[in-house]
Scaffold this motif. Sequence first.
Motif, short mmCIF file in Angstrom:
data_model
loop_
_atom_site.label_atom_id
_atom_site.label_comp_id
_atom_site.label_asym_id
_atom_site.label_seq_id
_atom_site.Cartn_x
_atom_site.Cartn_y
_atom_site.Cartn_z
N PHE A 1 0.83 -1.20 0.00
CA PHE A 1 0.00 0.00 0.00
C PHE A 1 0.87 1.26 0.00
N PRO A 2 0.43 2.31 -0.69
CA PRO A 2 1.18 3.57 -0.64
C PRO A 2 1.07 4.21 0.73
N ARG A 3 2.07 5.00 1.08
CA ARG A 3 2.08 5.66 2.39
C ARG A 3 0.83 6.52 2.59
N SER A 4 0.28 7.07 1.51
CA SER A 4 -0.89 7.95 1.62
C SER A 4 -2.13 7.22 2.11
N GLN A 5 -2.14 5.89 2.03
CA GLN A 5 -3.29 5.11 2.50
C GLN A 5 -3.12 4.61 3.92
N ILE A 6 -2.02 4.97 4.56
CA ILE A 6 -1.77 4.54 5.94
C ILE A 6 -1.68 5.77 6.83
N HIS A 7 -2.55 5.85 7.82
CA HIS A 7 -2.53 6.98 8.74
C HIS A 7 -2.03 6.52 10.11
N LEU A 8 -1.05 7.24 10.63
CA LEU A 8 -0.47 6.91 11.93
C LEU A 8 -1.03 7.84 13.00
N VAL A 9 -1.58 7.24 14.03
CA VAL A 9 -2.10 7.99 15.17
C VAL A 9 -1.07 7.96 16.29
N ASN A 10 -0.75 9.11 16.84
CA ASN A 10 0.19 9.21 17.95
C ASN A 10 -0.52 8.79 19.24
N GLY A 11 -0.14 7.62 19.77
CA GLY A 11 -0.81 7.08 20.95
C GLY A 11 -0.70 7.97 22.17
N GLU A 12 0.44 8.64 22.32
CA GLU A 12 0.61 9.54 23.47
C GLU A 12 -0.33 10.75 23.34
N ARG A 13 -0.42 11.28 22.12
CA ARG A 13 -1.29 12.45 21.93
C ARG A 13 -2.77 12.07 21.93
N LEU A 14 -3.06 10.82 21.64
CA LEU A 14 -4.46 10.37 21.73
C LEU A 14 -4.95 10.49 23.16
N ILE A 15 -4.02 10.41 24.11
CA ILE A 15 -4.36 10.58 25.53
C ILE A 15 -4.38 12.05 25.91
N SER A 16 -3.34 12.80 25.51
CA SER A 16 -3.23 14.20 25.93
C SER A 16 -4.12 15.14 25.11
N ASP A 17 -4.38 14.80 23.84
CA ASP A 17 -5.18 15.66 22.97
C ASP A 17 -6.05 14.78 22.06
N PRO A 18 -7.05 14.11 22.63
CA PRO A 18 -7.85 13.18 21.81
C PRO A 18 -8.56 13.87 20.66
N ALA A 19 -9.07 15.08 20.88
CA ALA A 19 -9.80 15.78 19.82
C ALA A 19 -8.87 16.10 18.65
N GLY A 20 -7.62 16.46 18.94
CA GLY A 20 -6.67 16.76 17.88
C GLY A 20 -6.37 15.56 17.03
N GLU A 21 -6.12 14.41 17.68
CA GLU A 21 -5.84 13.19 16.93
C GLU A 21 -7.07 12.71 16.17
N LEU A 22 -8.25 12.83 16.79
CA LEU A 22 -9.48 12.42 16.10
C LEU A 22 -9.76 13.31 14.90
N GLY A 23 -9.40 14.58 15.00
CA GLY A 23 -9.59 15.47 13.87
C GLY A 23 -8.79 15.02 12.66
N LYS A 24 -7.55 14.61 12.90
CA LYS A 24 -6.70 14.13 11.79
C LYS A 24 -7.25 12.84 11.19
N VAL A 25 -7.78 11.98 12.02
CA VAL A 25 -8.34 10.73 11.51
C VAL A 25 -9.57 11.01 10.66
N GLN A 26 -10.41 11.92 11.12
CA GLN A 26 -11.60 12.27 10.35
C GLN A 26 -11.22 12.89 9.00
N ASP A 27 -10.17 13.70 9.01
CA ASP A 27 -9.67 14.25 7.74
C ASP A 27 -9.20 13.13 6.81
N PHE A 28 -8.46 12.18 7.36
CA PHE A 28 -7.93 11.07 6.58
C PHE A 28 -9.05 10.25 5.95
#
Length: 355
Positions: free
Chosen positions: A252-279
Motif C-alpha cells: 500500500f502507498p504511504r498515503s493510504q496509511i494513517h499513523l495515530v500518535n498514541g501519546e497524543r491520543l491521551i493528551s489531545d484526543p480531539a486533535g488526533e481524532l480530527g486528523k483521523v476524520q480528515d484522513f
Amino acid sequence: MAAFHLSQHPHAGADPRRLLHRLTVASLLSVLCFSMVYLLTGCRESELADNFDIKPPARDFPASGSGWAHEGNGTGAVRESRDRAGMESNSSGKEWTATRRLPQALIIGVKKGGTRALLEFLRLHPDIRALGSEPHFFDRHYARGLDWYRSMMPKALDGQIVMEKTPRYFVTVDTPARVHAMSQDVKLIVVVRDPVTRAISDYTQIISKTPDIPPFETLAFKNRTTGQIDSLWSPLWIGLYAQHMERWLAWFPRSQIHLVNGERLISDPAGELGKVQDFLGLQRIVTDKHFYFNKTKGFPCLKKPEGSSKPHCLGKTKGRTHVSIDKEVLQKLRDFYKPHNQRFYQLAGQDFGWQ
C-alpha cells in the motif's frame, strides 16, 4: 266561436308562458346543481391527490448507537438527513437502504497502543459504522472467506464508512497481501506509542491473566548477564514498528496509511481524532466538546451522551497501573529500540520523539 272560446278560458293564452317559465327555472336549477357537484367533486379529487402523494421515506441516520447530538453541516448521512427535513420519517426506511459491506477502513494496530479508545471515539461519528468486536479475519479466519467476513459487518447506509479493528493485523506476515486482495483502496489506521511503554503495558495485561509467568526482566533478555535482548518475545517484537511497516508499504502507498500518535491520543484526543476524520474524508464532528480527562484512569473519557445518566469511560482493563521495571532494564530497552525507531520515523515521515 273564437270569441266564445277566449271568454270561457281567460287564462288559456298564459299556459305557454307559464310552462316556459317553469322550464327556465328548472334549467337554472339543473345548472346550479351540476356546478355544485362539479366543484365538490373537484375539491375532493384535489384532496385525494394531496393525501395520496407518494413521497420517498425519510432515512434514519443513527450516530452508531452513541446517543450524541451532532452539529454542523455534515457530509453523507448528516447532509441527507437535513436535506429531507420536514418529511415524514419511516422506521423501515433504514432497512430498505442499509446493507452489509466489506470495510472501507481498518484499524490494523498496534496492540496496547490505544486502538480500543480510538474505535470508541470514532463511533461517535454518524458517518462511521464500526464493528465492536475484533473479527481477526485476515490473521485467523481467512479460510472462512469474504462472504463470512461481510456478514460480520454492521449494516450501513450509503455514505457511511464501514470499519473494524484488529490490532494483530499490523504484525501478521500474510495480512497485507490478504487485505490488498480484498481492496486496493482500503484506508489503514495504525496507533503507535513508545515501544518500551507499550511492551510494559502488554506485559501488565498478560500478568493480569497469568500471574505465574516469570518477571518482565527475565522474559525480555536472552541473557540478562550479557544484556542480549530477546526481540522475538511478543511484547518486544510488536514494537519493531519499522519492520512491520515495511511489509505494509510493499502493498500500500504511504498515503493510504494513517499513523495515530498514541501519546497524543491521551493528551489531545480531539486533535488526533480530527486528523483521523480528515484522513477518512469526513467532517470533523467529533471534537473537544466530547471529551474530559479522567485523572483516576489517566486517560480521556467521553462526556455524558444524551439518554445516558453517566459519562462513558473504557472498561476496567484499560488504564491499569503498570508493573514496576528496573531503570537499568528500561535504559537497555531504549538503546535497543533507538535504531528501529529512527528507521520508523523515516518511513512515517515524522518524529514521534520516543527516548
